[in-house]
Design a protein around this motif. Structure first.
Motif, PDB file in Angstrom:
ATOM      1  N   ARG A   1       0.820  -1.223   0.000  1.00 29.69           N
ATOM      2  CA  ARG A   1       0.000   0.000   0.000  1.00 29.69           C
ATOM      3  C   ARG A   1       0.846   1.261   0.000  1.00 29.69           C
ATOM      4  NH1 ARG A   1      -4.437   0.032   4.548  1.00 29.69           N
ATOM      5  NH2 ARG A   1      -4.953   1.896   3.354  1.00 29.69           N
ATOM      6  N   LEU A   2       2.161   1.104  -0.022  1.00 29.36           N
ATOM      7  CA  LEU A   2       3.048   2.253   0.128  1.00 29.36           C
ATOM      8  C   LEU A   2       2.939   3.214  -1.054  1.00 29.36           C
ATOM      9  CD1 LEU A   2       5.093   3.110   2.320  1.00 29.36           C
ATOM     10  CD2 LEU A   2       6.891   2.284   0.800  1.00 29.36           C
ATOM     11  N   GLU A   3       2.703   4.485  -0.745  1.00 25.51           N
ATOM     12  CA  GLU A   3       2.690   5.538  -1.743  1.00 25.51           C
ATOM     13  C   GLU A   3       3.872   6.489  -1.564  1.00 25.51           C
ATOM     14  OE1 GLU A   3      -1.036   7.522  -1.385  1.00 25.51           O
ATOM     15  OE2 GLU A   3      -2.226   5.733  -1.812  1.00 25.51           O
ATOM     16  N   VAL A   4       4.356   6.600  -0.324  1.00 27.30           N
ATOM     17  CA  VAL A   4       5.391   7.578   0.005  1.00 27.30           C
ATOM     18  C   VAL A   4       6.545   6.872   0.708  1.00 27.30           C
ATOM     19  CG1 VAL A   4       5.915   9.645   1.348  1.00 27.30           C
ATOM     20  CG2 VAL A   4       3.660   9.375   0.302  1.00 27.30           C
ATOM     21  N   LEU A   5       7.747   7.027   0.179  1.00 25.52           N
ATOM     22  CA  LEU A   5       8.933   6.470   0.815  1.00 25.52           C
ATOM     23  C   LEU A   5      10.061   7.477   0.727  1.00 25.52           C
ATOM     24  CD1 LEU A   5      10.498   4.175   2.124  1.00 25.52           C
ATOM     25  CD2 LEU A   5      10.924   3.231  -0.137  1.00 25.52           C
ATOM     26  N   HIS A   6      10.387   8.117   1.849  1.00 25.92           N
ATOM     27  CA  HIS A   6      11.462   9.104   1.903  1.00 25.92           C
ATOM     28  C   HIS A   6      12.649   8.481   2.629  1.00 25.92           C
ATOM     29  CE1 HIS A   6       8.594  12.855   1.846  1.00 25.92           C
ATOM     30  NE2 HIS A   6       8.125  11.877   1.109  1.00 25.92           N
ATOM     31  N   LEU A   7      13.753   8.333   1.936  1.00 30.21           N
ATOM     32  CA  LEU A   7      14.952   7.760   2.552  1.00 30.21           C
ATOM     33  C   LEU A   7      16.194   8.593   2.254  1.00 30.21           C
ATOM     34  CD1 LEU A   7      14.351   3.961   1.748  1.00 30.21           C
ATOM     35  CD2 LEU A   7      13.871   5.165   3.877  1.00 30.21           C
ATOM     36  N   PHE A   8      16.034   9.814   1.765  1.00 29.79           N
ATOM     37  CA  PHE A   8      17.192  10.596   1.352  1.00 29.79           C
ATOM     38  C   PHE A   8      17.973  11.144   2.548  1.00 29.79           C
ATOM     39  CE2 PHE A   8      13.508  13.405   1.390  1.00 29.79           C
ATOM     40  CZ  PHE A   8      13.959  14.503   2.097  1.00 29.79           C
ATOM     41  N   SER A   9      19.190  11.580   2.266  1.00 31.35           N
ATOM     42  CA  SER A   9      20.071  12.190   3.262  1.00 31.35           C
ATOM     43  C   SER A   9      20.293  11.274   4.468  1.00 31.35           C
ATOM     44  CB  SER A   9      19.526  13.550   3.714  1.00 31.35           C
ATOM     45  OG  SER A   9      19.550  14.471   2.649  1.00 31.35           O
ATOM     46  N   ASN A  10      20.714  10.051   4.197  1.00 29.06           N
ATOM     47  CA  ASN A  10      21.166   9.121   5.208  1.00 29.06           C
ATOM     48  C   ASN A  10      22.511   8.566   4.759  1.00 29.06           C
ATOM     49  OD1 ASN A  10      19.154   8.605   7.505  1.00 29.06           O
ATOM     50  ND2 ASN A  10      17.813   8.621   5.717  1.00 29.06           N
ATOM     51  N   ASN A  11      22.899   7.449   5.318  1.00 27.18           N
ATOM     52  CA  ASN A  11      24.178   6.818   4.952  1.00 27.18           C
ATOM     53  C   ASN A  11      23.951   5.397   4.470  1.00 27.18           C
ATOM     54  OD1 ASN A  11      25.838   9.075   5.749  1.00 27.18           O
ATOM     55  ND2 ASN A  11      25.444   8.502   7.878  1.00 27.18           N
ATOM     56  N   PHE A  12      22.877   5.178   3.740  1.00 26.22           N
ATOM     57  CA  PHE A  12      22.589   3.842   3.222  1.00 26.22           C
ATOM     58  C   PHE A  12      23.631   3.434   2.187  1.00 26.22           C
ATOM     59  CE2 PHE A  12      18.159   5.170   4.389  1.00 26.22           C
ATOM     60  CZ  PHE A  12      18.019   4.269   5.427  1.00 26.22           C
ATOM     61  N   THR A  13      23.881   2.145   2.116  1.00 29.56           N
ATOM     62  CA  THR A  13      24.799   1.587   1.124  1.00 29.56           C
ATOM     63  C   THR A  13      24.101   0.443   0.397  1.00 29.56           C
ATOM     64  OG1 THR A  13      25.730   0.090   2.786  1.00 29.56           O
ATOM     65  CG2 THR A  13      26.841   2.187   2.460  1.00 29.56           C
ATOM     66  N   GLY A  14      24.799  -0.115  -0.585  1.00 37.77           N
ATOM     67  CA  GLY A  14      24.236  -1.242  -1.314  1.00 37.77           C
ATOM     68  C   GLY A  14      23.408  -0.827  -2.504  1.00 37.77           C
ATOM     69  N   LYS A  15      22.680  -1.759  -3.032  1.00 41.27           N
ATOM     70  CA  LYS A  15      21.923  -1.543  -4.256  1.00 41.27           C
ATOM     71  C   LYS A  15      20.503  -1.059  -3.975  1.00 41.27           C
ATOM     72  CE  LYS A  15      24.442  -5.170  -6.758  1.00 41.27           C
ATOM     73  NZ  LYS A  15      24.315  -6.431  -7.547  1.00 41.27           N
ATOM     74  N   ILE A  16      19.931  -0.428  -4.977  1.00 44.84           N
ATOM     75  CA  ILE A  16      18.507  -0.083  -4.896  1.00 44.84           C
ATOM     76  C   ILE A  16      17.709  -1.381  -4.961  1.00 44.84           C
ATOM     77  CG2 ILE A  16      16.599   1.122  -6.031  1.00 44.84           C
ATOM     78  CD1 ILE A  16      18.615   3.019  -7.213  1.00 44.84           C
ATOM     79  N   PRO A  17      16.870  -1.662  -3.996  1.00 41.19           N
ATOM     80  CA  PRO A  17      16.130  -2.934  -4.019  1.00 41.19           C
ATOM     81  C   PRO A  17      15.221  -3.039  -5.236  1.00 41.19           C
ATOM     82  CG  PRO A  17      15.277  -1.464  -2.309  1.00 41.19           C
ATOM     83  CD  PRO A  17      16.530  -0.832  -2.815  1.00 41.19           C
TER      84      PRO A  17
END
Length: 778
Positions: free
Chosen positions: A265-281
């Motif tokens: 049901r997800l419409e909004v996903l904000h994950l910017f300005s962090n220190n995530f690594t790896g690939k885009i799922p």
């Protein structure tokens, strides 16, 4: 997204803040009724005592309650600025039957009374939007009936009560925009009925509790702008009712799990300005309701400014509704997915500052709705002149800092191009003369290539061109020159006050005005109308005009239907005067509350047109001088046509700007360069005033913060100006635009062209919003 807007699933508030006071008082009376049955006279006395006690306990500078004369039957006001401390008598055993307490969006100060827990029957508590300080009283955990809790937008400190989990009826928690610290209590995971959790803009630290995965009814989880660390708990991806998840602007680490697939049901996903690594799922491609990948939007998936690697997933546009793709400043590799070439819904693409390689897909240059395409600072190669460019909506194209080669295309399939950057590539051949046909072009960067031949004279036809960089090429021949309009000759005049120099930019004004006229009008004060024959003028004093003479000469050449024209300038030593044309009307600050919404929108359009013209015709150094964009500098006539009357200030003197709420943060502290985006900030402040009717200069220390709180956490009717008559269906979208314009980061603000385009689109097709939410009322 604002409550009450189309598609929103947020908690609705009452129609206006004062009506919430009415609800409070009715509850007080109801509680007294239950204790006074069978005693009418006693009941009347208790009611009157309660009402008058409440009235006397608060400061009411706007006389909101002045019509309370021994009766509660005529209480009505929609704009409150109630001040003072929260009345202690409200927080006592006398009101243990009280169910609703809403004192939000006033100017109450002091601490929340520690005996808050005595209101043991409360279902709805909202004291948000005030200036309350201190800690959240621990006694709040005694109110086990509480379902709706809002303490947002205050100055609260300390930790969230660790045993908040005992409030097992809570459905809504808004604690954002405070100074709360410590960790998110694990006990929040015990609130199984919770639908909305908002803890944004605090100083919360530590990891996101795994226990939040127990909130099976949670739809909205907002934790952005904190100092949270560690990975996203796997349990978060088990919240299959989530509609909005915003964890941006923290220090989160690790990879983004493929378990995101569970959030159907997800419409909004904000994950910017962090220190995530790896690939885009790749699981993101299977989320059927996900509409946008972009930064600074309401409905988005934003993965920019992280350390993501790997390739861009091929199925991102399988939903056929993706319209913003924002993945800049990562470490993405590989080629642009060819599946994007069929994504005809795309409008905005920002993939700059990655490690993308290969050629720009040929069909990608035929997407009809893209207006911004930025794939600069990558490793793209190949030619771009070997295919048809058919992008009729394209306004901004940036292919700079790649390895592209071949000749430049003769056309990009758009006559709307405003910014074209092809610099730092390996392009060769001549500059196409057809570029001169780009009438909207403001910026052209072709530097650091291998271009040869003459600079085409047709470039001079780009009358809006402000930035032209052709450096570091192999060009030869003469530099073409554009003919300039000849100015009126400067005159020197001897008066009793000394020698004056006069420069006029209008031939009619030059013929009828002399220095004695200017000095006479100046003595009568700024904004005094001077008449000479059938013409009318206004004179304003300007100090240190001598040091700005050349810049003012450039400004004097400007002319636009939505600007009050500068007709001439005069100087003598450090003294100086500006002569403006006179435009009939009043300043926006004087008339805004009496204008219907359609008129207010027309005013906004006029200001945006003026700024678009200014930004296209002034250099950055000149824009620094034009002063603030505020309601005191906008003249509005009877037909609601707005004209911007420029104010001018030396760049090193901020005396008129430092304390003004209309001046952008970077201009106040002098830490960043002032650009055209600084003027956009002032326009954003005006938009907030047009929508809410509240002046940024009256009792509003931080208008922007208040507006963000209202837009995020309040029903539309809570912040729309109640004086505004007539339909105003697009008001939510205008508020959204205003918040973009007032972003702290100048680069995040839209340009004047984008603002004008948005306002015109809203005027043509206003977005309807619902005044009634499907959520239950308290």
């Amino acid at each position: 997204m604002a409550k009450g807007s189309s598609g929103a699933q947020r908690f609705p508030k009452s129609l206006a803040s004062f009506m919430c006071l009415v609800m409070l008082l009715l509850n007080l009376i109801h509680s007294s009724q239950s204790q006074s049955r069978g005693h009418p006279q006693q009941l009347e006395e208790v009611e009157l005592h309660l009402l008058l006690s409440f009235k006397s306990s608060i400061n009411d500078p706007l006389h909101t309650l002045s019509n309370w004369i021994n009766s509660s039957s005529s209480i009505c006001d929609c704009n409150n600025n109630l001040t003072g401390s929260l009345p202690d008598f409200l927080f006592s055993h006398s009101f243990s039957h009280l169910e609703t307490l809403d004192l939000s969006n006033n100017i109450f100060s002091g601490k929340i009374p520690p005996q808050l827990g005595l209101l043991s029957s409360l279902i709805y508590l909202d004291v948000g939007g005030n200036v309350l300080e201190g800690e959240i009283p621990s006694s709040i955990t005694n109110i086990t009936t509480l379902q709706y809790l809002t303490l947002a937008s205050n100055q609260l400190v300390g930790e969230i009560p660790g045993d908040i989990g005992v409030l097992n009826n809570l459905k809504w928690i808004y604690l954002g925009y405070n100074n709360l610290s410590g960790q998110i209590p694990k006990s929040i995971g015990e609130l199984v009925w919770l639908n909305h959790l908002d803890l944004v803009y605090n100083n919360l630290s530590g990891q996101i509790p795994q226990s939040l995965g127990n909130l099976s009814n949670l739809e909205f989880l907002f934790l952005y702008k904190n100092s949270l660390t560690g990975p996203i708990p796997a349990s978060i991806f088990e919240l299959n009712k989530l509609v909005s998840l915003d964890l941006s602007d923290n220090s989160l680490t690790g990879e983004i799990s493929e378990l995101v697939l569970n959030l159907k049901r997800l419409e909004v996903l904000h994950l910017f300005s962090n220190n995530f690594t790896g690939k885009i799922p790749r699981a993101l491609t299977a989320l059927p309701r996900l509409q946008v990948l972009q930064l600074w939007s309401n409905r988005l998936t934003d993965l920019s400014t992280n350390n993501l690697s790997g390739e861009i997933p091929h199925g991102l546009c399988d939903s056929r509704v993706l319209y913003k793709l924002i993945l800049f400043s990562n470490s993405l590799q590989g080629q642009l997915p060819r599946t994007l070439t069929t994504c005809t819904s795309l409008r905005r693409v920002r993939l700059q500052n990655n490690k993308l390689s290969g050629e720009l897909p040929s069909q990608f240059t035929k997407l009809p709705l893209i207006y911004l395409l930025d794939v600069s600072t990558n490793q793209l190669s190949g030619r771009i002149d070997d295919r048809m460019w058919d992008m009729p909506a394209l306004q901004m194209l940036n292919l700079g800092k790649n390895n592209l080669s071949g000749e430049l295309p003769h056309s990009f399939g758009s006559n709307k191009l405003e910014s074209l950057d092809l610099s730092e590539n390996r392009f060769s051949g001549e500059i196409p003369a057809s570029l001169g046909g780009l009438s909207e072009l403001v910026q052209l960067k072709l530097s650091n290539n291998r271009l040869s031949g003459n600079i085409p004279t047709q470039i001079c036809s780009c009358k809006k061109l402000v930035v032209l960089d052709l450096s570091h090429n192999e060009l030869n021949g003469q530099i073409p020159r554009r003919r300039r309009k000849k100015l009126e000759a400067m005159r020197r005049v001897e008066t009793q006050d000394g020698t004056w120099e006069m420069q006029f930019f209008d031939s009619k004004a030059s013929k009828v005005i002399n220095m004695e006229d200017v000095l006479c009008w100046a003595k009568e004060g700024n904004n005094k109308i001077g008449r000479k024959g059938r013409q009318q003028f206004q004179v304003e004093e300007m100090s240190e005009l001598n040091s700005l003479w050349e810049d003012m000469v450039e400004i004097g050449k400007l002319g636009h239907a939505n600007m009050v024209k500068v007709m001439g300038i005069c100087r003598s030593g450090k003294e100086g005067y500006l002569v403006y044309e006179y435009r009939e009307g009043k300043y926006l600050s004087e008339v805004v509350r009496s204008v219907r919404w359609e008129g207010r929108r027309n005013i906004a359009v006029g200001i945006a047109k003026a700024l678009k013209y200014l930004h296209a015709h002034c250099s950055t150094s000149t824009l620094v001088l034009v002063g603030e964009v505020s309601p005191h500098r906008v003249v509005v006539d009877a037909k609601h046509v707005a004209r911007l009357k420029l104010s001018f200030s030396p760049p090193l003197k901020a005396s008129i700007s430092i304390s003004s709420p209309y001046v952008a943060p970077e201009a106040r502290n002098g830490k960043k360069e002032v650009t055209e985006k600084s003027g956009i900030y002032g326009l954003g402040m005006i938009l907030i005033e047009l929508v809410t009717g509240r002046s940024a200069e009256v009792g509003m220390e931080s208008m922007v913060e208040w507006a963000r709180y209202c837009y995020s956490d309040c029903h539309v009717d809570m912040w729309v100006d109640p004086m505004m008559k007539g339909p105003h269906n697009d008001v939510v979208d205008v508020m959204n635009l205003a918040l973009h314009c007032t972003a702290t980061d100048p680069s995040a603000r839209p340009c004047a062209t984008q603002v004008l385009k948005t306002l015109n689109a809203l005027a043509a097709n206003p977005t309807l919003y619902s005044c009634v939410s499907s959520s239950p009322s308290p």
